[in-house]
Design a protein around this motif. Structure first.
Motif, PDB file in Angstrom:
ATOM      1  N   ASP A  63       2.821 -88.223 -15.355  1.00  0.00           N
ATOM      2  CA  ASP A  63       2.723 -86.791 -15.624  1.00  0.00           C
ATOM      3  C   ASP A  63       3.223 -85.993 -14.414  1.00  0.00           C
ATOM      4  O   ASP A  63       3.948 -85.002 -14.579  1.00  0.00           O
ATOM      5  N   LYS A  64       2.854 -86.421 -13.213  1.00  0.00           N
ATOM      6  CA  LYS A  64       3.326 -85.738 -11.991  1.00  0.00           C
ATOM      7  C   LYS A  64       4.840 -85.894 -11.838  1.00  0.00           C
ATOM      8  O   LYS A  64       5.529 -84.951 -11.452  1.00  0.00           O
ATOM      9  N   GLU A  65       5.350 -87.093 -12.142  1.00  0.00           N
ATOM     10  CA  GLU A  65       6.798 -87.309 -12.079  1.00  0.00           C
ATOM     11  C   GLU A  65       7.521 -86.414 -13.084  1.00  0.00           C
ATOM     12  O   GLU A  65       8.578 -85.857 -12.783  1.00  0.00           O
ATOM     13  N   LEU A  66       6.936 -86.269 -14.248  1.00  0.00           N
ATOM     14  CA  LEU A  66       7.512 -85.421 -15.285  1.00  0.00           C
ATOM     15  C   LEU A  66       7.520 -83.954 -14.844  1.00  0.00           C
ATOM     16  O   LEU A  66       8.511 -83.240 -15.040  1.00  0.00           O
ATOM     17  N   GLU A  68       7.655 -82.843 -11.787  1.00  0.00           N
ATOM     18  CA  GLU A  68       8.719 -82.717 -10.783  1.00  0.00           C
ATOM     19  C   GLU A  68      10.097 -82.655 -11.435  1.00  0.00           C
ATOM     20  O   GLU A  68      10.950 -81.870 -11.019  1.00  0.00           O
ATOM     21  N   ALA A  69      10.306 -83.472 -12.455  1.00  0.00           N
ATOM     22  CA  ALA A  69      11.597 -83.484 -13.145  1.00  0.00           C
ATOM     23  C   ALA A  69      11.846 -82.134 -13.827  1.00  0.00           C
ATOM     24  O   ALA A  69      12.976 -81.623 -13.805  1.00  0.00           O
ATOM     25  N   TYR A  70      10.811 -81.547 -14.401  1.00  0.00           N
ATOM     26  CA  TYR A  70      10.964 -80.229 -15.025  1.00  0.00           C
ATOM     27  C   TYR A  70      11.234 -79.154 -13.964  1.00  0.00           C
ATOM     28  O   TYR A  70      12.013 -78.224 -14.199  1.00  0.00           O
ATOM     29  N   LYS A  71      10.600 -79.265 -12.807  1.00  0.00           N
ATOM     30  CA  LYS A  71      10.866 -78.310 -11.723  1.00  0.00           C
ATOM     31  C   LYS A  71      12.319 -78.432 -11.262  1.00  0.00           C
ATOM     32  O   LYS A  71      12.990 -77.423 -11.027  1.00  0.00           O
ATOM     33  N   ARG A  73      14.791 -79.498 -13.035  1.00  0.00           N
ATOM     34  CA  ARG A  73      15.619 -79.009 -14.140  1.00  0.00           C
ATOM     35  C   ARG A  73      15.736 -77.490 -14.098  1.00  0.00           C
ATOM     36  O   ARG A  73      16.798 -76.926 -14.399  1.00  0.00           O
ATOM     37  N   ALA A  74      14.642 -76.819 -13.741  1.00  0.00           N
ATOM     38  CA  ALA A  74      14.648 -75.357 -13.696  1.00  0.00           C
ATOM     39  C   ALA A  74      15.637 -74.820 -12.663  1.00  0.00           C
ATOM     40  O   ALA A  74      16.123 -73.690 -12.784  1.00  0.00           O
ATOM     41  N   LYS A  75      15.956 -75.619 -11.680  1.00  0.00           N
ATOM     42  CA  LYS A  75      16.889 -75.196 -10.626  1.00  0.00           C
ATOM     43  C   LYS A  75      18.352 -75.387 -11.030  1.00  0.00           C
ATOM     44  O   LYS A  75      19.244 -74.903 -10.351  1.00  0.00           O
ATOM     45  N   LEU A  76      18.586 -76.099 -12.122  1.00  0.00           N
ATOM     46  CA  LEU A  76      19.951 -76.417 -12.547  1.00  0.00           C
ATOM     47  C   LEU A  76      20.463 -75.378 -13.551  1.00  0.00           C
ATOM     48  O   LEU A  76      19.702 -74.823 -14.330  1.00  0.00           O
ATOM     49  N   THR A  77      21.780 -75.173 -13.516  1.00  0.00           N
ATOM     50  CA  THR A  77      22.404 -74.278 -14.495  1.00  0.00           C
ATOM     51  C   THR A  77      23.432 -75.061 -15.305  1.00  0.00           C
ATOM     52  O   THR A  77      24.071 -75.992 -14.788  1.00  0.00           O
ATOM     53  N   ALA A  78      23.602 -74.662 -16.553  1.00  0.00           N
ATOM     54  CA  ALA A  78      24.532 -75.361 -17.442  1.00  0.00           C
ATOM     55  C   ALA A  78      25.976 -75.208 -16.974  1.00  0.00           C
ATOM     56  O   ALA A  78      26.794 -76.110 -17.165  1.00  0.00           O
ATOM     57  N   ASP A  79      26.310 -74.083 -16.345  1.00  0.00           N
ATOM     58  CA  ASP A  79      27.691 -73.836 -15.900  1.00  0.00           C
ATOM     59  C   ASP A  79      28.094 -74.712 -14.725  1.00  0.00           C
ATOM     60  O   ASP A  79      29.170 -75.313 -14.725  1.00  0.00           O
ATOM     61  N   GLN A  86      22.462 -83.421 -17.355  1.00  0.00           N
ATOM     62  CA  GLN A  86      22.401 -84.576 -18.263  1.00  0.00           C
ATOM     63  C   GLN A  86      21.579 -85.713 -17.648  1.00  0.00           C
ATOM     64  O   GLN A  86      20.785 -86.356 -18.328  1.00  0.00           O
ATOM     65  N   THR A  87      21.769 -85.934 -16.350  1.00  0.00           N
ATOM     66  CA  THR A  87      20.996 -86.964 -15.649  1.00  0.00           C
ATOM     67  C   THR A  87      19.506 -86.641 -15.707  1.00  0.00           C
ATOM     68  O   THR A  87      18.679 -87.512 -15.973  1.00  0.00           O
ATOM     69  N   ASN A  88      19.170 -85.377 -15.479  1.00  0.00           N
ATOM     70  CA  ASN A  88      17.780 -84.944 -15.526  1.00  0.00           C
ATOM     71  C   ASN A  88      17.203 -85.110 -16.932  1.00  0.00           C
ATOM     72  O   ASN A  88      16.063 -85.557 -17.096  1.00  0.00           O
ATOM     73  N   THR A  89      17.977 -84.761 -17.942  1.00  0.00           N
ATOM     74  CA  THR A  89      17.535 -84.915 -19.329  1.00  0.00           C
ATOM     75  C   THR A  89      17.227 -86.375 -19.627  1.00  0.00           C
ATOM     76  O   THR A  89      16.194 -86.704 -20.239  1.00  0.00           O
ATOM     77  N   ASN A  90      18.113 -87.265 -19.198  1.00  0.00           N
ATOM     78  CA  ASN A  90      17.902 -88.702 -19.411  1.00  0.00           C
ATOM     79  C   ASN A  90      16.657 -89.194 -18.667  1.00  0.00           C
ATOM     80  O   ASN A  90      15.897 -90.012 -19.183  1.00  0.00           O
ATOM     81  N   TYR A  91      16.471 -88.694 -17.443  1.00  0.00           N
ATOM     82  CA  TYR A  91      15.309 -89.086 -16.639  1.00  0.00           C
ATOM     83  C   TYR A  91      14.011 -88.635 -17.312  1.00  0.00           C
ATOM     84  O   TYR A  91      13.037 -89.397 -17.401  1.00  0.00           O
ATOM     85  N   ILE A  92      13.986 -87.400 -17.815  1.00  0.00           N
ATOM     86  CA  ILE A  92      12.797 -86.880 -18.507  1.00  0.00           C
ATOM     87  C   ILE A  92      12.506 -87.716 -19.747  1.00  0.00           C
ATOM     88  O   ILE A  92      11.350 -88.087 -20.008  1.00  0.00           O
ATOM     89  N   ALA A  93      13.532 -88.042 -20.513  1.00  0.00           N
ATOM     90  CA  ALA A  93      13.343 -88.861 -21.718  1.00  0.00           C
ATOM     91  C   ALA A  93      12.791 -90.238 -21.344  1.00  0.00           C
ATOM     92  O   ALA A  93      11.903 -90.764 -22.027  1.00  0.00           O
TER      93      ALA A  93
END
Length: 162
Positions: A63-66, A68-71, A73-79, A86-93
């Motif tokens: 849960d703590k790792e998750l 951190e991964a969401y935090k 992700r919040a720093k990343l932009t799609a542009d 994509q790496t973060n999405t895979n890591y969260i999954a």
């Protein structure tokens, strides 16, 4: 899950509470059987407790790792960060899958311990019943042994319920 992180295992001591729940072994065969069942029950309860604590700690860690991964992700932009996103999405999954596996495996483990406890309790009752039905016309000594076995079985059951 963070509230479970502070729960401690019983230090691997599967014998915690054995003396209190089971007392000392008596010298008659029925009481020896009852004592052995009582010890096995307490040890199995301790193993189940430790398995539950480990599962909760594993889930808390994931849960703590998750979080951190969401935090991250919040720093990343799609542009700018398409690859990192994509790496973060895979890591969260992957973390979510691991957490689901941890919970599922923990559930199977706890169910197995519960089944073992049910069987041990049934065997303890069966042993006491056999002692009570041992002879058609029991002697005074046999009656005392049967009474002691029943008393020990009831004390063990009461102490485990508390």
């Amino acid at each position: 899950f963070a509230r479970f992180h502070s729960v401690d295992a019983r230090d691997g001591a599967i014998n915690d509470g054995v003396d209190k729940a089971c007392g000392k072994e008596k010298n008659n065969p029925v009481a020896k059987d009852q004592h052995k069942y009582c010890i096995a029950i307490v040890q199995t309860e301790n193993r189940r407790y430790n398995a539950m604590v480990k599962m909760l700690q594993d889930v808390s860690k994931r849960d703590k790792e998750l979080e951190e991964a969401y935090k991250d992700r919040a720093k990343l932009t799609a542009d700018k960060d398409q690859g990192k996103l994509q790496t973060n999405t895979n890591y969260i999954a992957a973390l979510q899958t691991q957490m689901a596996n941890d919970v599922e495996n923990g559930k199977y483990m706890l169910d197995a311990y519960t089944a073992m406890l049910r069987s041990l309790n049934e065997n303890m009752v069966r042993s006491a019943n056999m002692a009570l039905k041992n002879k058609n016309s029991p002697s005074i000594i046999d009656t005392a042994i049967q009474g002691g076995a029943l008393k020990l079985a009831l004390q063990g059951a009461r102490s485990r319920e508390r």
